[in-house]
Design a protein around this motif. Structure first.
Motif, short mmCIF file in Angstrom:
data_model
loop_
_atom_site.label_atom_id
_atom_site.label_comp_id
_atom_site.label_asym_id
_atom_site.label_seq_id
_atom_site.Cartn_x
_atom_site.Cartn_y
_atom_site.Cartn_z
N UNK A 118 11.11 -26.25 -7.93
CA UNK A 118 12.18 -26.53 -8.88
C UNK A 118 12.14 -28.03 -9.17
N UNK A 119 12.96 -28.46 -10.11
CA UNK A 119 13.01 -29.86 -10.47
C UNK A 119 14.41 -30.24 -10.91
N UNK A 120 14.71 -31.52 -10.82
CA UNK A 120 15.94 -32.09 -11.35
C UNK A 120 15.59 -33.40 -12.04
N UNK A 121 16.20 -33.65 -13.20
CA UNK A 121 15.98 -34.89 -13.93
C UNK A 121 17.12 -35.84 -13.65
N UNK A 206 15.76 -17.77 -8.54
CA UNK A 206 16.36 -19.10 -8.40
C UNK A 206 17.89 -19.04 -8.27
N UNK A 207 18.50 -17.94 -8.67
CA UNK A 207 19.95 -17.78 -8.56
C UNK A 207 20.65 -17.89 -9.90
N UNK A 208 21.77 -17.22 -10.03
CA UNK A 208 22.48 -17.16 -11.30
C UNK A 208 23.08 -18.48 -11.73
N UNK A 209 23.23 -19.42 -10.80
CA UNK A 209 23.81 -20.72 -11.15
C UNK A 209 22.74 -21.72 -11.61
N UNK A 210 21.46 -21.33 -11.56
CA UNK A 210 20.38 -22.25 -11.93
C UNK A 210 20.46 -22.55 -13.42
N UNK A 211 20.32 -23.84 -13.77
CA UNK A 211 20.34 -24.27 -15.17
C UNK A 211 19.10 -25.11 -15.41
N UNK A 212 18.36 -24.80 -16.47
CA UNK A 212 17.16 -25.57 -16.79
C UNK A 212 16.30 -24.80 -17.76
N UNK A 213 15.08 -25.24 -17.94
CA UNK A 213 14.15 -24.62 -18.87
C UNK A 213 13.60 -23.32 -18.27
N UNK A 214 13.87 -22.20 -18.94
CA UNK A 214 13.44 -20.91 -18.42
C UNK A 214 11.93 -20.73 -18.44
N UNK A 215 11.21 -21.64 -19.11
CA UNK A 215 9.75 -21.56 -19.08
C UNK A 215 9.20 -21.93 -17.70
#
Length: 252
Positions: A118-121, A206-215
């Motif tokens: 995973x990643x975070x900006x 990743x879980x329902x709370x995951x937010x980010x690029x679905x690619x």
């Protein structure tokens, strides 16, 4: 360090919960203050925290402490986060969350191509990071609606998946997958006739709370196809369903 919780990766139905006093986290960040902030939040959540501020030191520390999760900054002195991640993947299956100050999607995908989960900006909330790590460690481990054989394995032609032992064999040879790659394959193989959207795979892995690029899903599918020698045009094991997403192939 706190030492109270059962390993958060154990789930109901496991024969024996993992007897680990705390989940080990390695935070690799050259900004000392940022590393301390992240470490403080993780310690409050019951993690056993180790800090590193340098790429070469990070690899050595990972060998020493055998972390369950690694929070890894992309921009590091001595060697960058991409090289650290490449080296980690030669001896560790720890979950890796990569931190980057660059919003360029190419940097993100390159980071994931070496085995990041995973990643975070930056800037990001430490609470968001903790939430993502907890979601990773609590991922469900599905164990079968896929017509398993007598031993509970899922068989797709020459591909065999053991959802309980988390092992994969192709033509009777073991295949080394990261935890996230295995989780994606486990979800697809649990219901092989179902075509999953990217969002459904994100929610399941990743879980329902995951937010980010679905690619992000496409990147891990690409990893799986490469390791399973599954050319996208043939799609023996993982098939692209146009306009929908992905489903399991028969192996033929």
């Amino acid at each position: 360090m706190p030492a109270t919780d059962r390993d958060p990766r154990s789930v109901p139905g496991d024969a024996e919960p993992v007897a680990r006093v705390a989940t080990r986290a390695l935070v690799v960040e050259d900004e000392v203050e940022m590393a301390q902030v992240i470490g403080s939040y993780l310690e409050r959540e019951g993690f056993e925290v180790h800090l590193s501020h340098d790429g070469l030191d990070a690899v050595a520390r990972a060998r020493e402490v055998d972390p369950d999760i690694v929070v890894l900054d992309l921009g590091l002195p001595s060697q960058d986060g991409l090289e650290v991640c490449r080296q980690l993947r030669t001896f560790s299956d720890a979950y890796v969350v990569m931190l980057t100050a660059r919003s360029d999607e190419v940097d993100t995908l390159v980071g994931l191509s070496v085995g990041a989960d995973d990643y975070l900006t930056k800037p990001f909330s430490p609470r968001e990071l903790v939430a993502r790590l907890r979601a990773m460690l609590r991922r469900p481990r599905p164990i079968g609606n896929a017509a398993p054989d007598a031993e509970g394995f899922r068989v797709f032609g020459p591909l065999t998946i053991d959802p309980t032992g988390r092992d994969v064999w192709l033509h009777d040879k073991p295949i080394a997958l990261t935890r996230t790659e295995f989780d994606v394959l486990a979800v697809l193989s649990e219901r092989p006739r179902l075509a999953y959207t990217r969002r459904q795979l994100i929610d399941a892995v990743w879980g329902q709370t995951w937010v980010g690029d679905e690619h992000l899903v496409d990147v891990h599918i690409g990893h799986l196809r490469r390791k399973l020698d599954d050319d996208a045009s043939a799609s023996r094991f993982i098939r692209t369903v146009r306009g929908v997403g992905y489903r399991m192939g028969s192996g033929e």
